[in-house]
Scaffold this active site. Structure first.
Site, PDB file in Angstrom:
ATOM      1  N   LYS A   8       4.784  -0.138  -7.813  1.00 44.47           N
ATOM      2  CA  LYS A   8       5.458  -1.388  -7.440  1.00 44.47           C
ATOM      3  C   LYS A   8       4.427  -2.518  -7.395  1.00 44.47           C
ATOM      4  O   LYS A   8       3.225  -2.275  -7.269  1.00 44.47           O
ATOM      5  CB  LYS A   8       6.136  -1.290  -6.043  1.00 44.47           C
ATOM      6  CG  LYS A   8       5.202  -0.967  -4.866  1.00 44.47           C
ATOM      7  CD  LYS A   8       4.449  -2.125  -4.263  1.00 44.47           C
ATOM      8  CE  LYS A   8       3.557  -1.717  -3.136  1.00 44.47           C
ATOM      9  NZ  LYS A   8       2.527  -2.749  -2.794  1.00 44.47           N
ATOM     10  N   SER A  94      -5.296   4.660  -7.142  1.00 46.53           N
ATOM     11  CA  SER A  94      -5.182   4.668  -5.669  1.00 46.53           C
ATOM     12  C   SER A  94      -5.864   3.455  -5.056  1.00 46.53           C
ATOM     13  O   SER A  94      -6.787   2.897  -5.646  1.00 46.53           O
ATOM     14  CB  SER A  94      -5.883   5.912  -5.107  1.00 46.53           C
ATOM     15  OG  SER A  94      -5.205   7.048  -5.536  1.00 46.53           O
ATOM     16  N   GLY A  97      -2.811  -1.215  -4.183  1.00 48.77           N
ATOM     17  CA  GLY A  97      -1.730  -2.133  -3.814  1.00 48.77           C
ATOM     18  C   GLY A  97      -0.494  -1.914  -4.671  1.00 48.77           C
ATOM     19  O   GLY A  97       0.386  -2.755  -4.745  1.00 48.77           O
ATOM     20  N   LEU A  98      -0.426  -0.758  -5.335  1.00 49.26           N
ATOM     21  CA  LEU A  98       0.663  -0.451  -6.274  1.00 49.26           C
ATOM     22  C   LEU A  98       1.608   0.630  -5.751  1.00 49.26           C
ATOM     23  O   LEU A  98       2.534   1.022  -6.454  1.00 49.26           O
ATOM     24  CB  LEU A  98       0.079  -0.018  -7.631  1.00 49.26           C
ATOM     25  CG  LEU A  98      -0.759  -1.078  -8.362  1.00 49.26           C
ATOM     26  CD1 LEU A  98      -1.336  -0.487  -9.646  1.00 49.26           C
ATOM     27  CD2 LEU A  98       0.056  -2.337  -8.679  1.00 49.26           C
ATOM     28  N   GLY A  99       1.377   1.087  -4.531  1.00 46.91           N
ATOM     29  CA  GLY A  99       2.306   2.015  -3.888  1.00 46.91           C
ATOM     30  C   GLY A  99       2.347   3.403  -4.476  1.00 46.91           C
ATOM     31  O   GLY A  99       3.348   4.112  -4.358  1.00 46.91           O
ATOM     32  N   GLY A 100       1.269   3.860  -5.090  1.00 41.70           N
ATOM     33  CA  GLY A 100       1.284   5.155  -5.768  1.00 41.70           C
ATOM     34  C   GLY A 100       1.626   6.313  -4.849  1.00 41.70           C
ATOM     35  O   GLY A 100       2.569   7.068  -5.098  1.00 41.70           O
ATOM     36  N   GLY A 101       0.897   6.440  -3.753  1.00 42.26           N
ATOM     37  CA  GLY A 101       1.147   7.544  -2.839  1.00 42.26           C
ATOM     38  C   GLY A 101       2.532   7.448  -2.220  1.00 42.26           C
ATOM     39  O   GLY A 101       3.253   8.441  -2.095  1.00 42.26           O
ATOM     40  N   SER A 102       2.928   6.211  -1.895  1.00 45.42           N
ATOM     41  CA  SER A 102       4.259   6.007  -1.291  1.00 45.42           C
ATOM     42  C   SER A 102       5.370   6.407  -2.255  1.00 45.42           C
ATOM     43  O   SER A 102       6.355   7.031  -1.882  1.00 45.42           O
ATOM     44  CB  SER A 102       4.421   4.531  -0.908  1.00 45.42           C
ATOM     45  OG  SER A 102       3.441   4.168   0.032  1.00 45.42           O
ATOM     46  N   ASP A 135       5.931   1.372   2.615  1.00 44.42           N
ATOM     47  CA  ASP A 135       6.276   1.203   1.193  1.00 44.42           C
ATOM     48  C   ASP A 135       7.173   2.307   0.652  1.00 44.42           C
ATOM     49  O   ASP A 135       7.619   2.224  -0.481  1.00 44.42           O
ATOM     50  CB  ASP A 135       4.987   1.195   0.349  1.00 44.42           C
ATOM     51  CG  ASP A 135       4.328  -0.169   0.338  1.00 44.42           C
ATOM     52  OD1 ASP A 135       3.149  -0.237  -0.044  1.00 44.42           O
ATOM     53  OD2 ASP A 135       4.988  -1.158   0.724  1.00 44.42           O
TER      54      ASP A 135
HETATM   55  C1  LIG Z   1       0.732  -3.950   1.903  1.00 40.69           C
HETATM   56  C2  LIG Z   1       2.005  -3.226   1.518  1.00 40.69           C
HETATM   57  O1  LIG Z   1       1.695  -2.145   0.664  1.00 40.69           O
HETATM   58  C3  LIG Z   1       2.931  -4.199   0.785  1.00 40.69           C
HETATM   59  O2  LIG Z   1       4.015  -3.557   0.212  1.00 40.69           O
HETATM   60  C4  LIG Z   1       2.709  -2.698   2.768  1.00 40.69           C
HETATM   61  O3  LIG Z   1       2.885  -3.722   3.710  1.00 40.69           O
HETATM   62  C5  LIG Z   1       1.935  -1.560   3.437  1.00 40.69           C
HETATM   63  O4  LIG Z   1       2.622  -0.379   3.125  1.00 40.69           O
HETATM   64  P1  LIG Z   1       1.907   1.052   3.282  1.00 40.69           P
HETATM   65  O5  LIG Z   1       0.702   1.102   2.409  1.00 40.69           O
HETATM   66  O6  LIG Z   1       2.966   2.072   3.114  1.00 40.69           O
HETATM   67  O7  LIG Z   1       1.398   0.968   4.785  1.00 40.69           O
HETATM   68  P2  LIG Z   1       1.563   2.057   5.927  1.00 40.69           P
HETATM   69  O8  LIG Z   1       1.032   3.363   5.413  1.00 40.69           O
HETATM   70  O9  LIG Z   1       2.926   1.969   6.503  1.00 40.69           O
HETATM   71  O10 LIG Z   1       0.544   1.444   7.018  1.00 40.69           O
HETATM   72  C6  LIG Z   1      -0.855   1.561   6.822  1.00 40.69           C
HETATM   73  C7  LIG Z   1      -1.544   0.690   7.856  1.00 40.69           C
HETATM   74  O11 LIG Z   1      -1.420  -0.684   7.457  1.00 40.69           O
HETATM   75  C8  LIG Z   1      -1.184  -1.515   8.594  1.00 40.69           C
HETATM   76  N1  LIG Z   1       0.139  -2.180   8.432  1.00 40.69           N
HETATM   77  C9  LIG Z   1       1.044  -1.732   7.503  1.00 40.69           C
HETATM   78  C10 LIG Z   1       2.254  -2.405   7.364  1.00 40.69           C
HETATM   79  C11 LIG Z   1       2.517  -3.519   8.188  1.00 40.69           C
HETATM   80  N2  LIG Z   1       3.685  -4.197   8.097  1.00 40.69           N
HETATM   81  N3  LIG Z   1       1.584  -3.935   9.108  1.00 40.69           N
HETATM   82  C12 LIG Z   1       0.401  -3.294   9.237  1.00 40.69           C
HETATM   83  O12 LIG Z   1      -0.443  -3.684  10.062  1.00 40.69           O
HETATM   84  C13 LIG Z   1      -1.247  -0.607   9.801  1.00 40.69           C
HETATM   85  O13 LIG Z   1      -2.589  -0.554  10.256  1.00 40.69           O
HETATM   86  C14 LIG Z   1      -0.876   0.746   9.223  1.00 40.69           C
HETATM   87  O14 LIG Z   1      -1.380   1.842   9.976  1.00 40.69           O
HETATM   88  N1  LIG Z   2       0.101  11.141  -3.464  1.00 37.34           N
HETATM   89  C1  LIG Z   2      -0.995  10.366  -3.359  1.00 37.34           C
HETATM   90  N2  LIG Z   2      -1.453   9.703  -4.424  1.00 37.34           N
HETATM   91  C2  LIG Z   2      -2.553   8.901  -4.327  1.00 37.34           C
HETATM   92  N3  LIG Z   2      -3.271   8.718  -3.175  1.00 37.34           N
HETATM   93  C3  LIG Z   2      -2.831   9.372  -2.091  1.00 37.34           C
HETATM   94  C4  LIG Z   2      -1.682  10.212  -2.122  1.00 37.34           C
HETATM   95  N4  LIG Z   2      -1.495  10.699  -0.888  1.00 37.34           N
HETATM   96  C5  LIG Z   2      -2.454  10.197  -0.106  1.00 37.34           C
HETATM   97  N5  LIG Z   2      -3.285   9.420  -0.808  1.00 37.34           N
HETATM   98  C6  LIG Z   2      -4.428   8.727  -0.202  1.00 37.34           C
HETATM   99  O1  LIG Z   2      -3.901   7.475   0.279  1.00 37.34           O
HETATM  100  C7  LIG Z   2      -4.686   6.373  -0.206  1.00 37.34           C
HETATM  101  C8  LIG Z   2      -3.730   5.295  -0.600  1.00 37.34           C
HETATM  102  O2  LIG Z   2      -3.056   5.777  -1.736  1.00 37.34           O
HETATM  103  P1  LIG Z   2      -2.173   4.756  -2.578  1.00 37.34           P
HETATM  104  O3  LIG Z   2      -2.929   3.468  -2.669  1.00 37.34           O
HETATM  105  O4  LIG Z   2      -1.725   5.415  -3.820  1.00 37.34           O
HETATM  106  O5  LIG Z   2      -0.926   4.689  -1.642  1.00 37.34           O
HETATM  107  P2  LIG Z   2      -0.094   3.508  -1.087  1.00 37.34           P
HETATM  108  O6  LIG Z   2      -0.633   3.196   0.263  1.00 37.34           O
HETATM  109  O7  LIG Z   2       1.302   3.889  -1.235  1.00 37.34           O
HETATM  110  O8  LIG Z   2      -0.381   2.284  -2.059  1.00 37.34           O
HETATM  111  P3  LIG Z   2      -0.977   0.881  -1.739  1.00 37.34           P
HETATM  112  O9  LIG Z   2      -2.278   0.885  -2.486  1.00 37.34           O
HETATM  113  O10 LIG Z   2       0.027  -0.063  -2.288  1.00 37.34           O
HETATM  114  O11 LIG Z   2      -1.180   0.737  -0.265  1.00 37.34           O
HETATM  115  C9  LIG Z   2      -5.483   6.920  -1.392  1.00 37.34           C
HETATM  116  O12 LIG Z   2      -6.755   6.297  -1.424  1.00 37.34           O
HETATM  117  C10 LIG Z   2      -5.571   8.408  -1.140  1.00 37.34           C
HETATM  118  O13 LIG Z   2      -6.791   8.718  -0.465  1.00 37.34           O
END
Ligand SMILES: C[C@](O)(CO)[C@H](O)COP(=O)(O)OP(=O)(O)OC[C@H]1O[C@@H](n2ccc(N)nc2=O)[C@H](O)[C@@H]1O
Ligand SMILES: Nc1ncnc2c1ncn2[C@@H]1O[C@H](COP(=O)(O)OP(=O)(O)OP(=O)(O)O)[C@@H](O)[C@H]1O
Length: 279
Positions: A8, A94, A97-102, A135
């Site tokens: 994403k 990874s 910021g592309l939501g791969g793990g999510s 995400d």
């Molecule tokens: C930056 C985005 O990726 C944009 O879509 C999202 O807001 C974050 O989504 P995400 O990676 O799934 O984040 P989460 O795994 O839920 O949260 C990771 C950490 O980011 C911070 N976090 C996340 C979302 C949010 N609204 N406020 C926060 O402060 C918190 O410290 C949290 O523990």
């Molecule tokens: N299935 C997975 N694929 C990739 N990384 C993963 C996965 N599960 C856990 N991780 C860990 O979580 C971290 C974040 O992974 P990724 O950036 O893909 O996820 P995300 O939080 O959904 O995306 P975003 O970069 O948008 O925050 C990675 O650096 C990795 O260490």
């Protein structure tokens, strides 16, 4: 069962305030794009083991992997366990910021529900997804785009008909999402860098996390400036918490040319892809 697990971008990410629970109140539009992982889930039968394999190194294979978190959360909701095998074919970088793990986590929830006779409705899958990460829920929706509120986990499907040509550029370093949010409040804008919303026909593109991230990673600020000067570029923004910068171009031909130029400008260690938003 095999599912495509799309990445994403955030067309906008407005950070409204820090909440008492430590998260931040946000308003965002998430759009699925044409770069995806492949997730395979196999139900092995009675038991409680989850085996995870992946095509590339550097991805955690333990319970910290969001795909494993998803199958465990699914089983907790059902109150029963099975043995599973998960295989991840990763193409989404990874820490990008592309939501791969999510996205992987959402694909696992969908596949586990299918393989066990659809015991849970979408509303419960969305609840489980929101507990795994902000995400995750958007990837459970059928639409190509969704609006997120709250932590970002409260999603509303959006009929988004723009197939926008994109160029994604991820430098060699990842950015941990928690770090970006932690530094948002006290961060300052850099002089001469565009942070203001870019008014486009599909919306006002802005990302509040550029302020903390550009302060530390000046390269990304410079890359945004360079992108905005290139032929055929309509807008440029960081996706999510970075490190991916993306440009929206007028045509796919502009995107192809820009991807070539960006690879030269950033050097061979940068990950550069031309793609488009999915409708
Ligand atoms: C930056 C985005 O990726 C944009 O879509 C999202 O807001 C974050 O989504 P995400 O990676 O799934 O984040 P989460 O795994 O839920 O949260 C990771 C950490 O980011 C911070 N976090 C996340 C979302 C949010 N609204 N406020 C926060 O402060 C918190 O410290 C949290 O523990
Ligand atoms: N299935 C997975 N694929 C990739 N990384 C993963 C996965 N599960 C856990 N991780 C860990 O979580 C971290 C974040 O992974 P990724 O950036 O893909 O996820 P995300 O939080 O959904 O995306 P975003 O970069 O948008 O925050 C990675 O650096 C990795 O260490």
């Amino acid at each position: 069962m095999e599912l495509s697990s799309p990445a994403k971008i955030n067309l906008w990410l407005r950070i409204l305030d820090r909440r008492s629970d430590g998260f931040h109140e946000v308003e965002t539009r998430l759009c699925k794009i044409g770069i995806s992982d492949t997730v395979k889930l196999e139900l092995m039968g009675p038991g409680k083991s989850v085996e995870l394999t992946c095509n590339i190194p550097g991805i955690p294979l333990d319970d910290s992997n969001l795909a494993i978190k998803a199958v465990r959360a699914f089983e907790r909701r059902l109150g029963r366990t099975n043995s599973w095998h998960i295989h991840l074919e990763k193409r989404i970088p990874s820490g990008a910021g592309l939501g791969g793990g999510s996205s992987n986590a959402a694909s696992i929830l969908k596949a586990a529900n299918e393989l066990t006779g659809k015991p849970l409705p979408l509303s419960e899958l969305l609840e489980i997804a929101g507990d795994i990460g902000a995400d995750v829920p958007c990837f459970l929706l059928e639409t190509g785009a969704a609006d997120g509120a709250g932590r970002g986990e409260r999603v509303t499907p959006v009929e988004f008909s723009w197939k926008l040509p994109l160029v994604l550029i991820k430098p060699a370093f990842p950015i941990p999402t928690p770090w970006a949010y932690k530094h948002w409040k006290d961060s300052q804008e850099l002089r001469g860098v565009l942070y203001a919303p870019q008014h486009c026909p599909w919306g006002h593109m802005v990302n509040g996390l550029e302020r903390p991230v550009f302060e530390k990673y000046r390269l990304l600020a410079a890359l945004k400036g360079w992108l905005l000067e290139q032929k055929g570029v309509q807008a440029a923004l960081m996706s999510g918490s970075g490190s991916t910068m993306f440009a929206v171009t007028k045509t796919h031909a502009d995107a192809a040319a820009l991807a070539e130029a960006a690879q030269l400008w950033c050097g061979p260690t940068a990950w550069v892809k031309a793609t488009e938003t999915l409708v």
